[in-house]
Design a protein around this motif. Sequence first.
Motif, PDB file in Angstrom:
ATOM      1  N   ASP A  33       0.846  -1.179   0.000  1.00 49.40           N
ATOM      2  CA  ASP A  33       0.000   0.000   0.000  1.00 49.40           C
ATOM      3  C   ASP A  33       0.889   1.239   0.000  1.00 49.40           C
ATOM      4  OD1 ASP A  33      -2.506  -1.261   2.386  1.00 49.40           O
ATOM      5  OD2 ASP A  33      -1.967  -1.889   0.355  1.00 49.40           O
ATOM      6  N   VAL A  37       0.774  11.721   2.921  1.00 51.25           N
ATOM      7  CA  VAL A  37       0.625  12.408   4.197  1.00 51.25           C
ATOM      8  C   VAL A  37       1.079  13.844   3.985  1.00 51.25           C
ATOM      9  CG1 VAL A  37       1.416  12.546   6.595  1.00 51.25           C
ATOM     10  CG2 VAL A  37       1.031  10.304   5.537  1.00 51.25           C
ATOM     11  N   TRP A  47      -2.867  12.513   7.598  1.00 48.66           N
ATOM     12  CA  TRP A  47      -3.082  11.543   6.538  1.00 48.66           C
ATOM     13  C   TRP A  47      -4.008  12.124   5.481  1.00 48.66           C
ATOM     14  CZ3 TRP A  47      -7.880   8.777   5.695  1.00 48.66           C
ATOM     15  CH2 TRP A  47      -7.796   7.851   4.647  1.00 48.66           C
ATOM     16  N   SER A  50      -4.743   6.880   0.764  1.00 43.22           N
ATOM     17  CA  SER A  50      -3.990   5.642   0.603  1.00 43.22           C
ATOM     18  C   SER A  50      -4.563   4.821  -0.546  1.00 43.22           C
ATOM     19  CB  SER A  50      -4.030   4.801   1.884  1.00 43.22           C
ATOM     20  OG  SER A  50      -3.438   5.463   2.971  1.00 43.22           O
ATOM     21  N   THR A  52      -4.297   0.654  -2.180  1.00 41.94           N
ATOM     22  CA  THR A  52      -3.764  -0.685  -1.998  1.00 41.94           C
ATOM     23  C   THR A  52      -2.756  -1.017  -3.089  1.00 41.94           C
ATOM     24  OG1 THR A  52      -5.688  -1.543  -3.198  1.00 41.94           O
ATOM     25  CG2 THR A  52      -5.794  -1.548  -0.780  1.00 41.94           C
ATOM     26  N   TYR A  59      -8.603   5.229  -0.463  1.00 42.52           N
ATOM     27  CA  TYR A  59      -9.176   5.777   0.765  1.00 42.52           C
ATOM     28  C   TYR A  59      -8.743   7.228   0.896  1.00 42.52           C
ATOM     29  CZ  TYR A  59      -9.547   0.764   1.617  1.00 42.52           C
ATOM     30  OH  TYR A  59      -9.819  -0.569   1.500  1.00 42.52           O
ATOM     31  N   TYR A  60      -9.630   8.043   1.447  1.00 38.84           N
ATOM     32  CA  TYR A  60      -9.380   9.478   1.536  1.00 38.84           C
ATOM     33  C   TYR A  60      -9.792  10.027   2.890  1.00 38.84           C
ATOM     34  CZ  TYR A  60      -9.109   9.036  -3.533  1.00 38.84           C
ATOM     35  OH  TYR A  60      -8.765   8.659  -4.807  1.00 38.84           O
ATOM     36  N   LYS A  65     -11.812  14.399   0.405  1.00 42.23           N
ATOM     37  CA  LYS A  65     -12.699  13.515  -0.339  1.00 42.23           C
ATOM     38  C   LYS A  65     -13.495  14.303  -1.374  1.00 42.23           C
ATOM     39  CE  LYS A  65     -14.042  10.301   2.320  1.00 42.23           C
ATOM     40  NZ  LYS A  65     -14.738   9.529   3.375  1.00 42.23           N
ATOM     41  N   TYR A  95       4.064  14.355   1.539  1.00 39.77           N
ATOM     42  CA  TYR A  95       4.986  13.229   1.563  1.00 39.77           C
ATOM     43  C   TYR A  95       4.303  11.986   1.014  1.00 39.77           C
ATOM     44  CZ  TYR A  95       7.625  15.963   5.048  1.00 39.77           C
ATOM     45  OH  TYR A  95       8.337  16.932   5.719  1.00 39.77           O
ATOM     46  N   ALA A 102       0.793  -4.649   6.597  1.00 38.15           N
ATOM     47  CA  ALA A 102      -0.663  -4.718   6.571  1.00 38.15           C
ATOM     48  C   ALA A 102      -1.279  -3.332   6.708  1.00 38.15           C
ATOM     49  CB  ALA A 102      -1.156  -5.624   7.708  1.00 38.15           C
ATOM     50  N   ALA A 103      -2.598  -3.292   6.614  1.00 36.08           N
ATOM     51  CA  ALA A 103      -3.286  -2.001   6.657  1.00 36.08           C
ATOM     52  C   ALA A 103      -3.037  -1.259   7.964  1.00 36.08           C
ATOM     53  CB  ALA A 103      -4.774  -2.205   6.448  1.00 36.08           C
ATOM     54  N   ASP A 104      -2.952  -1.991   9.069  1.00 37.86           N
ATOM     55  CA  ASP A 104      -2.792  -1.319  10.356  1.00 37.86           C
ATOM     56  C   ASP A 104      -1.324  -1.134  10.721  1.00 37.86           C
ATOM     57  OD1 ASP A 104      -3.353  -4.147  12.632  1.00 37.86           O
ATOM     58  OD2 ASP A 104      -2.112  -3.922  10.848  1.00 37.86           O
ATOM     59  N   ALA A 106       2.743   0.340  10.046  1.00 42.35           N
ATOM     60  CA  ALA A 106       3.357   1.661   9.981  1.00 42.35           C
ATOM     61  C   ALA A 106       3.775   2.019   8.559  1.00 42.35           C
ATOM     62  CB  ALA A 106       4.571   1.686  10.899  1.00 42.35           C
ATOM     63  N   PHE A 107       4.212   3.271   8.398  1.00 38.67           N
ATOM     64  CA  PHE A 107       4.814   3.748   7.157  1.00 38.67           C
ATOM     65  C   PHE A 107       6.324   3.690   7.360  1.00 38.67           C
ATOM     66  CE2 PHE A 107       0.671   4.675   6.081  1.00 38.67           C
ATOM     67  CZ  PHE A 107       0.089   5.630   6.889  1.00 38.67           C
TER      68      PHE A 107
ATOM     69  N   HIS B  33       2.413   3.195  16.365  1.00 36.92           N
ATOM     70  CA  HIS B  33       3.694   3.432  15.685  1.00 36.92           C
ATOM     71  C   HIS B  33       4.195   4.820  16.043  1.00 36.92           C
ATOM     72  CE1 HIS B  33       1.965   0.060  13.590  1.00 36.92           C
ATOM     73  NE2 HIS B  33       1.037   0.824  13.038  1.00 36.92           N
ATOM     74  N   TYR B  35       7.077   8.037  15.071  1.00 33.94           N
ATOM     75  CA  TYR B  35       7.947   8.653  14.069  1.00 33.94           C
ATOM     76  C   TYR B  35       8.735   9.787  14.703  1.00 33.94           C
ATOM     77  CZ  TYR B  35       4.702   6.170  11.069  1.00 33.94           C
ATOM     78  OH  TYR B  35       3.937   5.187  10.501  1.00 33.94           O
ATOM     79  N   GLN B  88       1.039   7.194  15.986  1.00 34.85           N
ATOM     80  CA  GLN B  88       0.091   6.988  14.883  1.00 34.85           C
ATOM     81  C   GLN B  88      -0.579   5.634  15.011  1.00 34.85           C
ATOM     82  OE1 GLN B  88       1.495   5.179  11.442  1.00 34.85           O
ATOM     83  NE2 GLN B  88      -0.688   4.711  11.299  1.00 34.85           N
ATOM     84  N   TRP B  90      -3.945   3.120  13.042  1.00 36.36           N
ATOM     85  CA  TRP B  90      -4.921   2.942  11.968  1.00 36.36           C
ATOM     86  C   TRP B  90      -6.273   2.727  12.622  1.00 36.36           C
ATOM     87  CZ3 TRP B  90      -7.237  -1.951  10.133  1.00 36.36           C
ATOM     88  CH2 TRP B  90      -7.921  -1.811   8.920  1.00 36.36           C
ATOM     89  N   TYR B  99      -6.050   6.893   8.981  1.00 38.79           N
ATOM     90  CA  TYR B  99      -4.787   6.871   9.720  1.00 38.79           C
ATOM     91  C   TYR B  99      -4.750   8.127  10.580  1.00 38.79           C
ATOM     92  CZ  TYR B  99      -3.060   3.104   6.736  1.00 38.79           C
ATOM     93  OH  TYR B  99      -2.903   1.912   6.085  1.00 38.79           O
ATOM     94  N   PHE B 101      -2.754  10.540  13.386  1.00 35.71           N
ATOM     95  CA  PHE B 101      -1.512  10.948  14.036  1.00 35.71           C
ATOM     96  C   PHE B 101      -1.831  11.760  15.282  1.00 35.71           C
ATOM     97  CE2 PHE B 101       1.707   9.778  10.945  1.00 35.71           C
ATOM     98  CZ  PHE B 101       1.016   9.729   9.746  1.00 35.71           C
TER      99      PHE B 101
END
Lengths: 120, 110
Positions: A33, A37, A47, A50, A52, A59-60, A65, A95, A102-104, A106-107, B33, B35, B88, B90, B99, B101
């Motif tokens: 995904d 950000v 955020w 995103s 997939t 997703y917005y 949106k 960024y 997974a979806a939950d 981190a980045f 998470h 950062y 952060q 989800w 998501y 923060f």
Amino acid sequence: EVHLSESGGGLVQPGGSLRLSCAASGFTFDSYDMTWVRQAPGKGLEWVSSVTGNGRRTYYADSVKGRFTISRDNSKNTLSLQMDILRAEDTATYYCAKGRKAADDAFDFWGQGTMVIVSS
Amino acid sequence: SYVLTQPPSVSVAPGQTARITCGGNNLRSKPVHWYQQRPGQAPVLVIYDNTDRPSGIPERFAGSKSENTATLTISGVEAGDEADYYCQVWNFISGQWDYVFGAGTKVTVL
């Protein structure tokens, strides 16, 4: 080595449009995904959107949106954000970020960001 | 919408320990998470899944969680740790993907 590089930022008038791009390398792009950000000057992280790995689900945040559209071209390892009907409050550094698993999750990698200024 | 609460600032002397908290409703059920964002730079992941450190992050950075509060602990603080830190999670409720923060905590090394 993972590398993300954003481009396309600039100065745009309220109501205008801008398209951001993020070039990715160093990983199997379509397996992860991807996310945008943003950070307004002097403010925290927010955020935006995103998508997939296969691009089928997007997703917005409520704040964008209907105005922003995220997409990806897995053949070119590129993530995009089409921003329409821009407002002053969209002024920020944008960024792109890679999802870790997974979806939950981190980045785990971020680009250096591209600045968008919405002003007349 | 879901809210994560962080203290605005934490000050710590070099060599001491900084603790940054992050509170949220039902946080116990969500992976947290963290950062680090140094001035003028992009965020860097320092802790994922509450307690895990990515490769290259010093052991001085540790994450924990108890009930509805997550904590980032920086031991033996160095001048280079001066930065903003964000937690952060989800949040997925009623088909809405989000998501979230925290507002960020500025760590100042005295």
